[in-house]
Design a protein around this motif. Sequence first.
Motif, mmCIF file in Angstrom:
data_model
loop_
_atom_site.group_PDB
_atom_site.id
_atom_site.type_symbol
_atom_site.label_atom_id
_atom_site.label_comp_id
_atom_site.label_asym_id
_atom_site.label_seq_id
_atom_site.Cartn_x
_atom_site.Cartn_y
_atom_site.Cartn_z
ATOM 1 N N GLN A 115 0.822 -1.216 0.000
ATOM 2 C CA GLN A 115 0.000 0.000 0.000
ATOM 3 C C GLN A 115 0.857 1.269 0.000
ATOM 4 O OE1 GLN A 115 -2.624 -1.309 3.135
ATOM 5 N NE2 GLN A 115 -2.867 -2.925 1.619
ATOM 6 N N TYR A 116 1.998 1.136 -0.628
ATOM 7 C CA TYR A 116 2.925 2.256 -0.786
ATOM 8 C C TYR A 116 3.004 2.510 -2.293
ATOM 9 C CZ TYR A 116 7.212 4.975 -0.034
ATOM 10 O OH TYR A 116 8.162 5.961 0.021
ATOM 11 N N TYR A 117 2.450 3.619 -2.694
ATOM 12 C CA TYR A 117 2.258 3.863 -4.131
ATOM 13 C C TYR A 117 3.297 4.851 -4.652
ATOM 14 C CZ TYR A 117 -2.100 1.783 -2.598
ATOM 15 O OH TYR A 117 -3.010 0.936 -2.032
ATOM 16 N N VAL A 118 4.014 4.444 -5.687
ATOM 17 C CA VAL A 118 5.104 5.270 -6.217
ATOM 18 C C VAL A 118 4.824 5.600 -7.680
ATOM 19 C CG1 VAL A 118 7.619 5.446 -6.500
ATOM 20 C CG2 VAL A 118 6.681 4.024 -4.664
ATOM 21 N N GLY A 119 5.151 6.819 -8.063
ATOM 22 C CA GLY A 119 4.977 7.230 -9.464
ATOM 23 C C GLY A 119 6.257 7.870 -9.971
ATOM 24 N N ASN B 239 4.608 3.308 -12.679
ATOM 25 C CA ASN B 239 4.332 3.207 -11.243
ATOM 26 C C ASN B 239 4.661 1.806 -10.764
ATOM 27 O OD1 ASN B 239 1.895 1.873 -12.295
ATOM 28 N ND2 ASN B 239 1.339 3.972 -12.791
ATOM 29 N N ASN B 240 4.743 1.618 -9.453
ATOM 30 C CA ASN B 240 5.152 0.293 -8.966
ATOM 31 C C ASN B 240 4.083 -0.766 -9.207
ATOM 32 O OD1 ASN B 240 3.910 1.866 -6.885
ATOM 33 N ND2 ASN B 240 4.665 0.494 -5.304
ATOM 34 N N GLN B 241 4.560 -1.939 -9.577
ATOM 35 C CA GLN B 241 3.713 -3.081 -9.915
ATOM 36 C C GLN B 241 4.143 -4.243 -9.028
ATOM 37 O OE1 GLN B 241 1.145 -2.895 -12.245
ATOM 38 N NE2 GLN B 241 1.666 -0.724 -12.278
ATOM 39 N N GLU B 242 3.295 -4.565 -8.045
ATOM 40 C CA GLU B 242 3.680 -5.607 -7.081
ATOM 41 C C GLU B 242 3.153 -6.971 -7.501
ATOM 42 O OE1 GLU B 242 2.600 -4.167 -3.156
ATOM 43 O OE2 GLU B 242 4.271 -2.728 -3.222
ATOM 44 N N ASN B 243 3.664 -7.988 -6.821
ATOM 45 C CA ASN B 243 3.277 -9.366 -7.121
ATOM 46 C C ASN B 243 3.234 -10.148 -5.820
ATOM 47 O OD1 ASN B 243 3.985 -12.344 -8.016
ATOM 48 N ND2 ASN B 243 3.268 -11.256 -9.820
ATOM 49 N N LEU C 179 7.975 -4.815 -9.491
ATOM 50 C CA LEU C 179 8.980 -3.876 -9.987
ATOM 51 C C LEU C 179 8.664 -2.449 -9.529
ATOM 52 C CD1 LEU C 179 11.547 -4.193 -11.728
ATOM 53 C CD2 LEU C 179 10.189 -3.481 -13.692
ATOM 54 N N CYS C 180 9.730 -1.721 -9.219
ATOM 55 C CA CYS C 180 9.597 -0.327 -8.779
ATOM 56 C C CYS C 180 9.128 0.568 -9.928
ATOM 57 C CB CYS C 180 10.939 0.222 -8.303
ATOM 58 S SG CYS C 180 11.582 -0.547 -6.825
ATOM 59 N N ALA C 181 8.523 1.683 -9.549
ATOM 60 C CA ALA C 181 8.011 2.664 -10.516
ATOM 61 C C ALA C 181 9.098 3.158 -11.478
ATOM 62 C CB ALA C 181 7.443 3.853 -9.750
ATOM 63 N N GLU C 182 10.282 3.419 -10.947
ATOM 64 C CA GLU C 182 11.362 3.993 -11.768
ATOM 65 C C GLU C 182 11.756 3.046 -12.893
ATOM 66 O OE1 GLU C 182 11.119 3.682 -8.522
ATOM 67 O OE2 GLU C 182 12.221 5.232 -7.443
ATOM 68 N N ARG C 183 11.855 1.747 -12.555
ATOM 69 C CA ARG C 183 12.259 0.783 -13.595
ATOM 70 C C ARG C 183 11.126 0.521 -14.574
ATOM 71 N NH1 ARG C 183 14.848 -3.863 -10.250
ATOM 72 N NH2 ARG C 183 13.982 -2.683 -8.511
ATOM 73 N N ALA D 189 13.217 8.061 -1.990
ATOM 74 C CA ALA D 189 14.534 7.964 -2.631
ATOM 75 C C ALA D 189 14.611 6.610 -3.333
ATOM 76 C CB ALA D 189 15.628 8.076 -1.585
ATOM 77 N N PRO D 190 15.011 6.588 -4.608
ATOM 78 C CA PRO D 190 15.025 5.323 -5.354
ATOM 79 C C PRO D 190 15.927 4.267 -4.707
ATOM 80 C CG PRO D 190 15.795 7.153 -6.731
ATOM 81 C CD PRO D 190 15.482 7.722 -5.395
ATOM 82 N N CYS D 191 15.521 3.012 -4.826
ATOM 83 C CA CYS D 191 16.318 1.917 -4.257
ATOM 84 C C CYS D 191 17.611 1.759 -5.066
ATOM 85 C CB CYS D 191 15.515 0.627 -4.245
ATOM 86 S SG CYS D 191 15.350 -0.137 -5.870
HETATM 87 N N1 THU Z 1 9.206 1.311 -4.582
HETATM 88 C C1 THU Z 1 9.277 1.976 -5.769
HETATM 89 O O1 THU Z 1 8.474 1.771 -6.684
HETATM 90 N N2 THU Z 1 10.264 2.881 -5.914
HETATM 91 C C2 THU Z 1 11.105 3.274 -4.926
HETATM 92 O O2 THU Z 1 11.918 4.149 -5.160
HETATM 93 C C3 THU Z 1 11.056 2.623 -3.631
HETATM 94 C C4 THU Z 1 10.132 1.476 -3.517
HETATM 95 C C5 THU Z 1 8.101 0.368 -4.416
HETATM 96 C C6 THU Z 1 8.472 -1.072 -4.401
HETATM 97 C C7 THU Z 1 7.302 -1.655 -3.623
HETATM 98 O O3 THU Z 1 6.221 -1.880 -4.530
HETATM 99 C C8 THU Z 1 6.884 -0.556 -2.678
HETATM 100 O O4 THU Z 1 7.464 0.629 -3.187
HETATM 101 C C9 THU Z 1 7.356 -0.774 -1.252
HETATM 102 O O5 THU Z 1 8.699 -1.032 -1.199
#
Ligand code: THU
Length: 162
Positions: free
Chosen positions: A43-47, A61-65, A72-76, A110-112
């Motif tokens: 429930q952490y939404y990234v764009g 945006n982030n796509q969880e599984n 995958l993170c939003a940035e990738r 901050a991006p991972c």
């Molecule tokens: N997440 C991102 O999309 N980008 C970030 O920079 C940090 C983390 C996502 C991954 C996962 O879906 C959620 O945030 C919690 O880690």
Amino acid sequence: MKKRELKISFEEYSNLEDLNTEDRSLLDQAIESVNKAYAPYSQYYVGAALKLKSGEVVTGNNQENVAYPSGLCAERVAIFYASSQFPKMEVETIAITAKTDQFEMDDVVAPCGACRQVLSEYEIKQKKPIRVMLHADGGKVLIFDSIKSILPLMFHAEELKK
Ligand code: THU
């Protein structure tokens, strides 16, 4: 032995109203993209929104599984999609933001490490820095002038040739 220091400089805006029109518009598109994230587990939404030199804006945006590492993170999501659509792209700026209703956000997202490494690949490929704009729901904005600034001592192709 010598003690050395690495310095990183960046711009800090206390409010997104203080950004110039172009940056504000890009960040607004990242903020909009957050609402399309698929993040039922955190429930952490990234764009993320990428501004290309061609004028094109690509968002992701982030796509969880359910198998967590498969997400995958939003940035990738954003940069892989951009490169797959525009293989000769030049990225000028990436804006990244996040939102959750689980807690109060008082800092930027901050991006991972993996995303920083992936972003650095494209920065090196295009031989021009990618500006990085970091934000989180309702908060300040930080702007870095390159991926290198957020990934000092990065691994790069030259390392493979030594
Ligand atoms: N997440 C991102 O999309 N980008 C970030 O920079 C940090 C983390 C996502 C991954 C996962 O879906 C959620 O945030 C919690 O880690």
